[in-house]
Every structure is written in C-alpha cells, then in structure tokens.
Design a protein around this motif. Structure first.
Motif, PDB file in Angstrom:
ATOM      1  N   ILE A  81      22.364  11.970  17.575  1.00 23.77           N
ATOM      2  CA  ILE A  81      22.197  13.314  18.124  1.00 23.77           C
ATOM      3  C   ILE A  81      22.381  14.430  17.250  1.00 23.77           C
ATOM      4  O   ILE A  81      23.524  14.342  16.119  1.00 23.77           O
ATOM      5  CB  ILE A  81      23.436  13.217  19.354  1.00 23.77           C
ATOM      6  N   SER A  82      21.633  15.337  17.328  1.00 25.95           N
ATOM      7  CA  SER A  82      21.787  16.187  16.440  1.00 25.95           C
ATOM      8  C   SER A  82      21.291  17.586  17.157  1.00 25.95           C
ATOM      9  O   SER A  82      20.836  17.691  18.122  1.00 25.95           O
ATOM     10  CB  SER A  82      20.438  16.054  15.128  1.00 25.95           C
ATOM     11  N   CYS A  83      21.502  18.632  16.479  1.00 22.49           N
ATOM     12  CA  CYS A  83      21.363  20.071  17.111  1.00 22.49           C
ATOM     13  C   CYS A  83      21.258  21.201  15.824  1.00 22.49           C
ATOM     14  O   CYS A  83      22.004  20.918  14.919  1.00 22.49           O
ATOM     15  CB  CYS A  83      22.497  20.237  17.882  1.00 22.49           C
ATOM     16  N   ARG A  84      20.531  21.962  16.118  1.00 28.07           N
ATOM     17  CA  ARG A  84      20.717  23.166  15.348  1.00 28.07           C
ATOM     18  C   ARG A  84      21.201  24.535  16.100  1.00 28.07           C
ATOM     19  O   ARG A  84      20.304  25.079  16.865  1.00 28.07           O
ATOM     20  CB  ARG A  84      19.038  23.817  14.517  1.00 28.07           C
ATOM     21  N   MET A  85      22.521  24.696  15.861  1.00 25.86           N
ATOM     22  CA  MET A  85      23.027  25.472  16.913  1.00 25.86           C
ATOM     23  C   MET A  85      22.665  26.867  16.687  1.00 25.86           C
ATOM     24  O   MET A  85      22.402  27.762  17.663  1.00 25.86           O
ATOM     25  CB  MET A  85      24.385  25.518  16.467  1.00 25.86           C
ATOM     26  N   TYR A  86      22.444  27.378  15.446  1.00 24.58           N
ATOM     27  CA  TYR A  86      22.151  28.670  15.123  1.00 24.58           C
ATOM     28  C   TYR A  86      21.047  29.019  14.138  1.00 24.58           C
ATOM     29  O   TYR A  86      20.851  28.187  13.265  1.00 24.58           O
ATOM     30  CB  TYR A  86      23.168  29.714  14.854  1.00 24.58           C
ATOM     31  N   ASN A  87      20.077  30.005  14.423  1.00 20.04           N
ATOM     32  CA  ASN A  87      19.136  30.313  13.587  1.00 20.04           C
ATOM     33  C   ASN A  87      19.358  31.187  12.295  1.00 20.04           C
ATOM     34  O   ASN A  87      18.520  31.368  11.480  1.00 20.04           O
ATOM     35  CB  ASN A  87      17.886  30.639  14.211  1.00 20.04           C
ATOM     36  N   SER A  88      20.374  31.702  12.194  1.00 16.55           N
ATOM     37  CA  SER A  88      20.828  32.852  11.372  1.00 16.55           C
ATOM     38  C   SER A  88      22.299  33.094  11.318  1.00 16.55           C
ATOM     39  O   SER A  88      23.095  32.601  11.946  1.00 16.55           O
ATOM     40  CB  SER A  88      20.312  34.414  11.930  1.00 16.55           C
ATOM     41  N   PHE A  89      22.764  33.529  10.352  1.00 15.61           N
ATOM     42  CA  PHE A  89      24.088  34.107   9.980  1.00 15.61           C
ATOM     43  C   PHE A  89      24.760  34.857  11.351  1.00 15.61           C
ATOM     44  O   PHE A  89      25.635  34.555  11.601  1.00 15.61           O
ATOM     45  CB  PHE A  89      24.243  34.875   8.711  1.00 15.61           C
ATOM     46  N   ASN A  90      24.020  35.914  11.740  1.00 18.30           N
ATOM     47  CA  ASN A  90      24.543  36.741  12.855  1.00 18.30           C
ATOM     48  C   ASN A  90      24.538  36.132  14.078  1.00 18.30           C
ATOM     49  O   ASN A  90      25.832  36.223  14.842  1.00 18.30           O
ATOM     50  CB  ASN A  90      23.558  38.186  13.041  1.00 18.30           C
ATOM     51  N   ASP A  91      23.801  35.294  14.506  1.00 21.34           N
ATOM     52  CA  ASP A  91      23.863  34.335  15.451  1.00 21.34           C
ATOM     53  C   ASP A  91      24.996  33.390  15.515  1.00 21.34           C
ATOM     54  O   ASP A  91      25.780  33.384  16.540  1.00 21.34           O
ATOM     55  CB  ASP A  91      22.659  33.453  15.834  1.00 21.34           C
ATOM     56  N   ALA A  92      25.257  32.780  14.456  1.00 21.47           N
ATOM     57  CA  ALA A  92      26.624  31.927  14.140  1.00 21.47           C
ATOM     58  C   ALA A  92      27.725  32.595  14.474  1.00 21.47           C
ATOM     59  O   ALA A  92      28.697  32.169  14.947  1.00 21.47           O
ATOM     60  CB  ALA A  92      26.410  31.194  12.723  1.00 21.47           C
ATOM     61  N   VAL A  93      27.861  33.807  13.587  1.00 18.60           N
ATOM     62  CA  VAL A  93      29.223  34.695  13.796  1.00 18.60           C
ATOM     63  C   VAL A  93      29.336  35.021  15.253  1.00 18.60           C
ATOM     64  O   VAL A  93      30.688  35.050  15.895  1.00 18.60           O
ATOM     65  CB  VAL A  93      29.039  35.885  12.760  1.00 18.60           C
ATOM     66  N   ASN A  94      28.398  35.332  15.979  1.00 18.81           N
ATOM     67  CA  ASN A  94      28.749  35.846  17.267  1.00 18.81           C
ATOM     68  C   ASN A  94      28.890  34.572  18.242  1.00 18.81           C
ATOM     69  O   ASN A  94      29.768  34.643  19.233  1.00 18.81           O
ATOM     70  CB  ASN A  94      27.203  36.296  18.132  1.00 18.81           C
ATOM     71  N   GLY A  95      28.601  33.530  17.939  1.00 18.82           N
ATOM     72  CA  GLY A  95      28.586  32.149  18.669  1.00 18.82           C
ATOM     73  C   GLY A  95      29.988  31.669  18.460  1.00 18.82           C
ATOM     74  O   GLY A  95      30.630  31.543  19.527  1.00 18.82           O
ATOM     75  N   PHE A  96      30.231  31.402  17.200  1.00 14.96           N
ATOM     76  CA  PHE A  96      31.700  30.997  16.956  1.00 14.96           C
ATOM     77  C   PHE A  96      32.684  31.801  17.325  1.00 14.96           C
ATOM     78  O   PHE A  96      33.769  31.308  17.499  1.00 14.96           O
ATOM     79  CB  PHE A  96      31.772  30.468  15.512  1.00 14.96           C
ATOM     80  N   SER A  97      32.623  33.279  17.225  1.00 15.55           N
ATOM     81  CA  SER A  97      33.729  34.051  17.504  1.00 15.55           C
ATOM     82  C   SER A  97      34.150  33.976  18.984  1.00 15.55           C
ATOM     83  O   SER A  97      35.068  34.216  19.330  1.00 15.55           O
ATOM     84  CB  SER A  97      33.223  35.615  17.162  1.00 15.55           C
ATOM     85  N   LYS A  98      33.167  33.542  19.957  1.00 12.51           N
ATOM     86  CA  LYS A  98      33.674  33.247  21.205  1.00 12.51           C
ATOM     87  C   LYS A  98      34.789  32.376  21.583  1.00 12.51           C
ATOM     88  O   LYS A  98      35.215  32.424  22.591  1.00 12.51           O
ATOM     89  CB  LYS A  98      32.447  33.312  22.088  1.00 12.51           C
ATOM     90  N   ASN A  99      34.512  31.343  20.643  1.00  7.61           N
ATOM     91  CA  ASN A  99      35.550  29.851  20.849  1.00  7.61           C
ATOM     92  C   ASN A  99      36.479  29.726  19.740  1.00  7.61           C
ATOM     93  O   ASN A  99      37.026  28.682  19.871  1.00  7.61           O
ATOM     94  CB  ASN A  99      34.768  28.802  21.341  1.00  7.61           C
ATOM     95  N   VAL A 100      36.396  30.415  18.607  1.00 10.28           N
ATOM     96  CA  VAL A 100      37.062  29.942  17.562  1.00 10.28           C
ATOM     97  C   VAL A 100      38.641  29.828  17.910  1.00 10.28           C
ATOM     98  O   VAL A 100      39.282  28.805  17.421  1.00 10.28           O
ATOM     99  CB  VAL A 100      36.897  30.901  16.267  1.00 10.28           C
ATOM    100  N   ILE A 101      39.319  30.655  18.692  1.00 10.23           N
ATOM    101  CA  ILE A 101      40.557  30.655  18.891  1.00 10.23           C
ATOM    102  C   ILE A 101      41.045  29.467  19.850  1.00 10.23           C
ATOM    103  O   ILE A 101      42.146  28.903  19.545  1.00 10.23           O
ATOM    104  CB  ILE A 101      40.838  32.123  19.587  1.00 10.23           C
ATOM    105  N   MET A 102      40.025  28.997  20.638  1.00  6.53           N
ATOM    106  CA  MET A 102      40.447  27.862  21.478  1.00  6.53           C
ATOM    107  C   MET A 102      40.569  26.738  20.713  1.00  6.53           C
ATOM    108  O   MET A 102      41.270  25.688  21.128  1.00  6.53           O
ATOM    109  CB  MET A 102      39.152  27.463  22.565  1.00  6.53           C
ATOM    110  N   PHE A 103      40.027  26.399  19.355  1.00  2.00           N
ATOM    111  CA  PHE A 103      40.016  25.347  18.586  1.00  2.00           C
ATOM    112  C   PHE A 103      41.891  25.315  18.024  1.00  2.00           C
ATOM    113  O   PHE A 103      42.024  24.165  17.753  1.00  2.00           O
ATOM    114  CB  PHE A 103      39.379  25.519  17.295  1.00  2.00           C
ATOM    115  N   PHE A 104      42.485  26.427  18.301  1.00  2.00           N
ATOM    116  CA  PHE A 104      43.755  26.597  17.950  1.00  2.00           C
ATOM    117  C   PHE A 104      44.729  26.599  19.241  1.00  2.00           C
ATOM    118  O   PHE A 104      45.901  27.351  19.007  1.00  2.00           O
ATOM    119  CB  PHE A 104      44.220  27.784  16.880  1.00  2.00           C
TER     120      PHE A 104
END
Length: 363
Positions: free
Chosen positions: A250-273
């Motif tokens: 199983i694989s995935c390309r989550m984001y296609n750009s730096f900005n998309d990745a920053v926007n995506g991860f910033s919504k859940n990064v705090i939940m990892f802690f």
C-alpha cells in the motif's frame, strides 16, 4: 546545562528504543483461510480526485480478494471524478457512485462522506480508503485475516509514502519520524491505554458490526483529525485496535508540493503529541536544538554515542518506512526546520480557527 544535556541524551536513548521496537515487531499480515470469503465494502470518499481515482479502482479490481463492493462518495467535485467512477460502474456491477448535493452544517466533508458510505455498505467488513492510495498484492485479504485473528474492531495502516519532489522530501518524512520514534506500534494492539492509540485515515478497516454500533464518523463529524479520535474512542471503549507501519502493498503520494504538505500536516501535527502544543514544542526543541547542550556539557564518549543514536534513529525509521536513508540523513536538519513550520502554522490556524483544504474553509 548538564542536567538538560542528560535529559536530552536519555530522551534520545528512549527514542532509539522505540524505533528498535518498531523495527523488530513489524506485525506481518497472516494468510487468509481459503474458506473465509465474506463481503468487504470498500468505501472511498472523493473530492476532486480525477488524477488518482482510476488508479485505485483498477488496483481494487486486480486484488486477490474479489468478494467486494466499491462505494464512492463524490463530494461535490468540480473535476471529472464522477465521470471516471461512472465508467467503472457501467462495466462492473460491484462499483457504485453516490453524489453529494450538499454538506450539512456541523460536518466536515470527508467525515460526512465516510458516514454516508458506512450507512449504505452491506459488507461484513468496511474498508475506508483515501482516493490517492494505491494497493497491490493481497493487502485486503491480509488485513482481514489479521483483523479476524486478533478480533479487532479497527485495523489501520500508514502506507509507504511516494515522494517525487524536494518539497515532499523535506516534509513527508516528518510524519514517520514523529510516529515511529514516539510510539511502539505493537503497543497499540497490546496495551489498553487510549494514549497508545494511532490510526491513519488513508486505510481504515473496520469490523462492520463494531462500526455500526459505534457510528464513529457521526460521533466525530466535525473533527479534522477523525482517524486518531476514532482510535482513541475505540480504545477507551475497550475495543481492540491495531496500527501498522508502511507495507509495500500500500502506497500513497500524500502531497504534490511543499505548500500542500505544510497545509496538510499543520492540521494534525499537534494530535501526534496527544493534542498537547507544549509537548509538540518540547519535542521540536529537543530533536532540533538538543545537540547544543550535549556538545557543551557531556564528555566526548557520550557525544559520539548521542550522535550515533541520532543517525541510527534516522536510518531505521527510513528503512521501516521504505524511504531513502541517505536522503533523510542529508535532509535531517531542514526537515527539522520544516517540522517547526508545521507547529507554528498549527498555532496560527488555531488562532484563526480555520484553514483551507481542497477549496473549503474548515473551522
């Protein structure tokens, strides 16, 4: 200074221990009995996924497991997502398309799509997949066999992440770095504590009876990190769950750009802690700037041991995640800087009480 240096050294040793546990206990998927063939409902919420949806639907058709139905919820896409899915429904009766005409108040789009699909599904098992996931081999059969073997209510997988740009190499590995250095995934199944809960919405396999009893997507209809919330909810209710690290099937390309990745991860990064901003900041400070007090206060032997632990952690996490160890070592420092950007943006989003995702403002 010396106390801080020792705290950082011990924390890094614990990190290495966690990574070693994740490397040793990889939780392989068992074979599925030949006489076990229940209906599996494969449920895909999709919004503007014309670039990905056909690949996933073809992957499903090529799976060893063939007793399935595929339900796709088209979440008001403005591209050709619906047309592509319709072409599959015309040639394979196992495929169905459902179009959304609205998003009710109090719901997030993906959560509403998953909930609607869950109500329409007929299978004994419900497999929720993101539209940008790719599957191969016998991943469906293997995960069903594992869910059945351990009597799980939920089994989730963190897919291998495909990266094709420097923006992705700088951002995506941070998810695996946090997860695999803080949580021994085998403990998700073995220990009852909700703090030992993890899940990834890209691949979530539910026992259908458990799902229908608990209605998790309805319960967390306005939660932007519903996957982790569901895992914690099940744990608190005594339901067995499991979470697996990257599987080659199983694989995935989550984001296609730096900005998309920053926007995506910033919504859940705090939940990892554990949804603690303080812990997120402390983790970043220790893993980014921790070398300073170590170099100042500890003897040479311990400094070399500390540096060796840092390198070993990066290499093992890369191997577990099917990523390039050399690239992650070279990019370790900029990746840490980017992790700081995730956390800062998460604070900004919280202050604004909204962020943008796929053309929608999410509160």
């Amino acid at each position: 200074m010396i106390i801080a240096a020792w705290i950082i050294f011990i924390f890094t040793a614990i990190q290495l221990g966690v990574v070693l546990l994740n490397a040793i206990f990889r939780q392989p998927l068992p074979p599925c009995p030949n006489d076990f063939n229940p209906l599996v409902s494969i449920l895909i919420p999709a919004r503007n996924e014309e670039q990905n949806i056909a690949s996933l639907l073809t992957d499903i058709q090529q799976q060893k497991w063939q007793n399935f139905e595929v339900l796709v919820f088209n979440d008001q896409s403005t591209d050709k997502t619906a047309e592509i899915v319709e072409s599959y429904t015309k040639t394979d009766q196992r495929f169905q398309l459902f179009n959304s005409d609205r998003l009710p108040d109090g719901w997030l789009g993906k959560n509403y799509g998953c909930y609607q699909l869950g109500q329409k599904a007929k299978g004994s098992y419900l497999l929720f997949l993101d539209a940008d996931v790719r599957i191969s081999g016998a991943i469906i059969a293997g995960t069903i066999a594992k869910l059945k073997k351990h009597q799980l209510g939920l089994l989730s997988i963190f897919p291998k992440q495909n990266m094709h740009s420097w923006g992705e190499y700088l951002t995506v590995p941070n998810m695996n770095f946090i997860l695999l250095s803080l949580l021994p995934l085998v403990f998700v199944r073995l220990l009852p504590f909700s703090s030992m809960a993890a899940a990834n919405g890209q691949f979530m396999l539910f026992d259908a009876k458990t799902y229908r009893d608990k209605q998790p997507h309805h319960t967390f209809r306005n939660n932007k990190v519903e996957d982790i919330a569901i895992a914690q909810y099940f744990k608190k209710d005594g339901i067995q769950i499991a979470c697996l690290s990257g599987n080659a099937s199983i694989s995935c390309r989550m984001y296609n750009s730096f900005n998309d990745a920053v926007n995506g991860f910033s919504k859940n990064v705090i939940m990892f802690f554990g949804n603690s901003a303080l812990l997120a900041v402390l983790f970043w400070l220790i893993t980014t700037l921790g070398f300073i007090p170590v170099l100042i206060a500890l003897p040479t032997t311990l400094i070399f041991t500390y540096l060796l632990m840092l390198v070993t952690i990066r290499i093992l996490i890369s191997l577990i995640s099917h990523q390039n160890p050399l690239k992650n070592l070279i990019l370790a420092i900029p990746q840490q800087v980017v992790l700081g950007i995730f956390i800062i943006k998460a604070f900004l989003n919280k202050s604004k009480k909204a962020y943008q995702w796929k053309g929608r403002t999410i509160s």
